[in-house]
Design an enzyme around this catalytic site. Sequence first.
Site, PDB file in Angstrom:
ATOM      1  N   HIS A 283      -4.611   2.759   2.588  1.00  0.00           N
ATOM      2  CA  HIS A 283      -3.192   2.453   2.795  1.00  0.00           C
ATOM      3  C   HIS A 283      -2.530   3.511   3.673  1.00  0.00           C
ATOM      4  CE1 HIS A 283       0.942   1.553   0.737  1.00  0.00           C
ATOM      5  NE2 HIS A 283       0.865   0.999   1.910  1.00  0.00           N
TER       6      HIS A 283
ATOM      7  N   TYR B 170      -1.934  -6.778  -5.307  1.00  0.00           N
ATOM      8  CA  TYR B 170      -3.329  -6.496  -4.967  1.00  0.00           C
ATOM      9  C   TYR B 170      -4.214  -7.669  -5.366  1.00  0.00           C
ATOM     10  CZ  TYR B 170      -1.314  -1.796  -5.269  1.00  0.00           C
ATOM     11  OH  TYR B 170      -0.510  -0.696  -5.131  1.00  0.00           O
TER      12      TYR B 170
ATOM     13  N   CYS C 294      -1.822   7.613  -0.356  1.00  0.00           N
ATOM     14  CA  CYS C 294      -2.609   6.520  -0.927  1.00  0.00           C
ATOM     15  C   CYS C 294      -3.747   6.117   0.014  1.00  0.00           C
ATOM     16  CB  CYS C 294      -1.676   5.347  -1.183  1.00  0.00           C
ATOM     17  SG  CYS C 294      -2.443   3.874  -1.846  1.00  0.00           S
TER      18      CYS C 294
ATOM     19  N   HIS D  28      -6.182   1.093  -2.010  1.00  0.00           N
ATOM     20  CA  HIS D  28      -5.003   1.737  -2.573  1.00  0.00           C
ATOM     21  C   HIS D  28      -5.369   2.469  -3.860  1.00  0.00           C
ATOM     22  CE1 HIS D  28      -2.188  -0.861  -0.214  1.00  0.00           C
ATOM     23  NE2 HIS D  28      -3.182  -1.720  -0.297  1.00  0.00           N
TER      24      HIS D  28
ATOM     25  N   LYS E 239       1.983   7.783   3.472  1.00  0.00           N
ATOM     26  CA  LYS E 239       1.664   7.981   2.060  1.00  0.00           C
ATOM     27  C   LYS E 239       0.308   8.655   1.955  1.00  0.00           C
ATOM     28  CE  LYS E 239       3.959   3.709   0.718  1.00  0.00           C
ATOM     29  NZ  LYS E 239       4.507   3.462  -0.568  1.00  0.00           N
TER      30      LYS E 239
END
Length: 147
Positions: free
Chosen positions: A127, A51, A135, A22, A133
């Site tokens: 991710h 995380y 990410c 991420h 996304k």
Amino acid sequence: METHIGQALEKSRRNITEIIVHCTATHAGRGVSVSDIDCWHRQRGFNGIGYHYVVSLDGRIGQGRPVHLAGAHCKGHNSNSIGVVYVGGLDTNGRAADTRTAAQRKALAELLGNLRKLYPGAAIHGHRDFAAKDCPCFDATKEYATL
């Protein structure tokens, strides 16, 4: 707690099949700490940082959530994954960009390589492979395919 890559990583008893990369979605060059992320996640209703590892701008590795606990970083994948985040991911205009510093690139590759040794069957993904996304703002699956 911040550590250096050479220190022993904790091995989880969970069945780890994925390591998910991420970004913090913060502007390039803006320092963000494990405590900052922990605060953000608590404000969102999490019981702490989601995380497991945080890679700072200078390449230091911060310990987030203990690896024996499921993360809170990728819906539908938390129970069987390790979440790794690097600080950055937005350019100066707030657009998605690979903002990793040289130190982050090195530390992230070493951390992921060490995690793959602990969990040889785990696949490394970004991710974005599981959510709509940008990410982590680069193709982590492709970049780390040979680890």
